[in-house]
Design an enzyme around this catalytic site. Structure first.
Site: not given
Ligand code: DGL
Length: 271
Positions: A7-8, A39-40, A71-73, A155, A185-187
């Site tokens: 993940d990011s 990363y978003g 991580c979706n992004t 975070e 988003c995994t967060h």
């Molecule tokens: N957790 C990440 C996702 O699933 C992105 C979070 C980020 O780094 O902006 O997209």
């Protein structure tokens, strides 16, 4: 060999935890790119490069046979290119999986007509969810909204500031007929309960929350059943390793809080 999860930042720990709980016999190596999170809002090219470097590390240094980009992004920005160009050239007998197709399949399986999506700017702007959903159900309606501030809240262990921000994001679904919200988003599963509460308050009705930590282990188990040639190379010694690319005391305590276990040992790696 190991299963890598990437993940990011720290958000993917929630998914990794759910995978470990469902498949405790396997060995897992988690890598969070805390040096570069978030990363978003970054360009697709930059997310690809960061992701490729982390994937390469998991293959080369951590003996991963299979990597889940949790991580979706990173999935939208890098998965296809990694599968089509990088893997065949460098690791033809290893595999990389993402989180978007299993999520889309979960949504399609529930037969919704109208869904909301909360995700990062990158994921929303790519319309990857719209494209994948409409391939399977051209009539489905999707309302996509980005919710970038939830990432630094997770975070930075800043849960006490989350509710007003969550409410303002959920308000963007007022006057829609959505039956569910995808946490893309995994967060975001970290705030699953708060998002459900805010949704009920603002929309005046209960809707389903599609949370990746609840079904990705089922997808992974099914994948391994369909691919015994991958499964046979995976070690089953219940060893779990957690690494991040930048470390400080706050990251360590937040990793423990997200993972829900004080015993988790998180180490820094240079990539
Ligand atoms: N957790 C990440 C996702 O699933 C992105 C979070 C980020 O780094 O902006 O997209």
């Amino acid at each position: 060999m190991n299963i890598g999860t990437f993940d990011s930042g720290l958000g993917g720990l929630l998914i990794t935890k759910s995978l470990i709980e469902a498949m405790p016999e396997y060995n897992f190596c988690y890598l969070g790119d805390t040096l570069h999170v978030p990363y978003g809002a970054r360009s697709k090219e930059v997310v690809y490069t960061f992701t490729k470097n982390c994937i390469e590390y998991l293959f080369e240094k951590k003996d991963c046979k299979l990597i889940i980009i949790a991580c979706n992004t990173a999935t939208f920005a890098a998965l296809r290119k990694l599968q089509q160009t990088y893997l065949p050239q460098k690791y033809p007998d290893r595999r990389i999986l993402g989180v978007i197709v299993p999520t889309v399949e979960e949504v399609i399986g529930k037969k919704y007509n109208s869904v909301g999506l909360l995700a990062t700017h990158g994921t929303v702007n790519s319309d990857v969810y719209g494209i994948e959903l409409k391939k399977r159900n051209p009539d489905i309606k999707l309302y996509s909204r980005s919710a970038p501030l939830l990432v630094p809240l997770v975070e930075n262990n800043a849960d006490e500031f989350a509710m007003p921000i969550i409410e303002s994001y959920v308000k963007q679904f007022a006057n829609t007929d959505i039956e569910a919200i995808i946490l893309g988003c995994t967060h975001y599963p970290h705030y699953k309960t708060q998002i459900a509460t805010a949704t009920e308050k603002i929309l005046g009705r209960k809707i389903d929350i599609i949370s990746q930590d609840e079904f990705l282990s089922v997808s992974l188990k099914n994948y391994l059943l369909r691919h015994p040639e991958i499964d046979k190379d995976l070690s089953k010694d219940s060893k779990y390793v957690f690494e991040i690319t930048d470390i400080n005391d706050a990251y360590i305590s937040q990793a423990k809080a997200i993972f829900g276990n004080d015993n988790i040992v998180v180490q820094k790696v240079d990539i």
